[in-house]
Design a protein around this motif. Sequence first.
Motif, PDB file in Angstrom:
ATOM      1  N   GLY A 191       0.812  -1.215   0.000  1.00 16.65           N
ATOM      2  CA  GLY A 191       0.000   0.000   0.000  1.00 16.65           C
ATOM      3  C   GLY A 191       0.842   1.259   0.000  1.00 16.65           C
ATOM      4  N   VAL A 192       0.285   2.312   0.599  1.00 11.37           N
ATOM      5  CA  VAL A 192       0.923   3.628   0.606  1.00 11.37           C
ATOM      6  C   VAL A 192       1.275   4.043   2.033  1.00 11.37           C
ATOM      7  CG1 VAL A 192      -0.144   4.467  -1.517  1.00 11.37           C
ATOM      8  CG2 VAL A 192      -1.353   4.743   0.678  1.00 11.37           C
ATOM      9  N   MET A 193       2.229   4.948   2.142  1.00 12.24           N
ATOM     10  CA  MET A 193       2.653   5.478   3.445  1.00 12.24           C
ATOM     11  C   MET A 193       2.935   6.953   3.279  1.00 12.24           C
ATOM     12  SD  MET A 193       5.622   6.660   5.063  1.00 12.24           S
ATOM     13  CE  MET A 193       6.683   6.419   6.497  1.00 12.24           C
TER      14      MET A 193
ATOM     15  N   GLY B 115      -3.141  -1.293   2.084  1.00 14.48           N
ATOM     16  CA  GLY B 115      -2.544  -0.697   3.278  1.00 14.48           C
ATOM     17  C   GLY B 115      -2.419   0.820   3.171  1.00 14.48           C
ATOM     18  N   ILE B 116      -2.704   1.507   4.269  1.00 10.68           N
ATOM     19  CA  ILE B 116      -2.452   2.949   4.380  1.00 10.68           C
ATOM     20  C   ILE B 116      -1.707   3.156   5.694  1.00 10.68           C
ATOM     21  CG2 ILE B 116      -3.438   5.267   4.559  1.00 10.68           C
ATOM     22  CD1 ILE B 116      -5.884   4.311   3.027  1.00 10.68           C
ATOM     23  N   SER B 117      -0.397   3.416   5.592  1.00 14.03           N
ATOM     24  CA  SER B 117       0.440   3.619   6.774  1.00 14.03           C
ATOM     25  C   SER B 117       0.529   5.116   7.035  1.00 14.03           C
ATOM     26  CB  SER B 117       1.832   3.017   6.513  1.00 14.03           C
ATOM     27  OG  SER B 117       2.743   3.379   7.528  1.00 14.03           O
ATOM     28  N   ALA B 118      -0.209   5.572   8.040  1.00 17.61           N
ATOM     29  CA  ALA B 118      -0.288   7.010   8.324  1.00 17.61           C
ATOM     30  C   ALA B 118      -0.725   7.206   9.756  1.00 17.61           C
ATOM     31  CB  ALA B 118      -1.288   7.678   7.381  1.00 17.61           C
ATOM     32  N   GLY B 119      -0.299   8.310  10.330  1.00 21.96           N
ATOM     33  CA  GLY B 119      -0.708   8.617  11.691  1.00 21.96           C
ATOM     34  C   GLY B 119       0.419   8.352  12.664  1.00 21.96           C
ATOM     35  N   MET B 120       0.773   9.391  13.435  1.00 17.61           N
ATOM     36  CA  MET B 120       1.824   9.329  14.456  1.00 17.61           C
ATOM     37  C   MET B 120       1.201   9.786  15.769  1.00 17.61           C
ATOM     38  SD  MET B 120       4.612  11.019  11.789  1.00 17.61           S
ATOM     39  CE  MET B 120       5.763  11.478  13.048  1.00 17.61           C
TER      40      MET B 120
END
Length: 254
Positions: free
Chosen positions: A186-188, A220-225
């Motif tokens: 997916g993307v990040m 997949g969406i890799s995001a958020g801290m």
Amino acid sequence: MTLDDPRTGILAERLAAVRQRIGAAVAATAATGGAAADPTLIVVTKFHPGADVLRLRRLGVADVGENRDQEAAAKAAEVADAHLRWHFIGQLQSNKAKSVVGYAHAVHSIDRASLIAALEKTMVVEQQQTGRANLDCFLQLDLSSAYPELAAQANNAQGGRGGLTPSDMEKMADKIAASAGLNLAGVMAVAPLGVAPEPAFELLARLSAKLVAAHPQATGISAGMSHDLEAAIACGATHLRVGSDILGPRPAVL
Ligand SMILES: *Cc1c(COP(=O)(O)O)cnc(C)c1O
């Protein structure tokens, strides 16, 4: 080290608070008709010792993230028995590909063709030697184009946080999909500094939809801290990367 050592207590408390925030954000998103699946929490352990990784494992954490190969490789070796999934989330030099595929389950920071080629080459050898599963690969995207006010100051440190320009996404996705040993996951992205994260994550969600149209498994969406996980969940994040709100502050400069 036992479950009642003081540091474990602190980590347990902060982890519970973050899990509560995630639960609330997932519920709020579901209530407005958004995606309701629980995202995977990746606890970012950079600058913190292997002992903390073990404490987190005992608290039920299965996924950890690191952004520098030297530190990650040492820590992964130190706690190899803990059976964690290691996520590489930082700028990656091609000459570190061999080391990274030795421990990483996923690389979230793929931003160029030469890195894809290096990862494929090393994964082919690694799979012959160890039979390991394919490497999950996220394309890191530069979302500064979501902010017209940042475009005026291109290359400003306040703008992009690294990654591919969105127009290069599909070409790179096709490359990963065609590579032995690599799984297009997916993307990040990292939201630009100093601006509200929502426009970035909304753009990321649109880019993800475009990617999934061509590669249906790449959801997949890799995001958020620590500071923006709620905004990321509202936009459909599947993987959160949370460090300081669980482990505490990192040294400011290294
Ligand atoms: C350090 C880091 C994180 C975690 O950030 P926190 O603000 O400590 O939660 C997430 N993603 C990337 C790429 C990082 O380098």
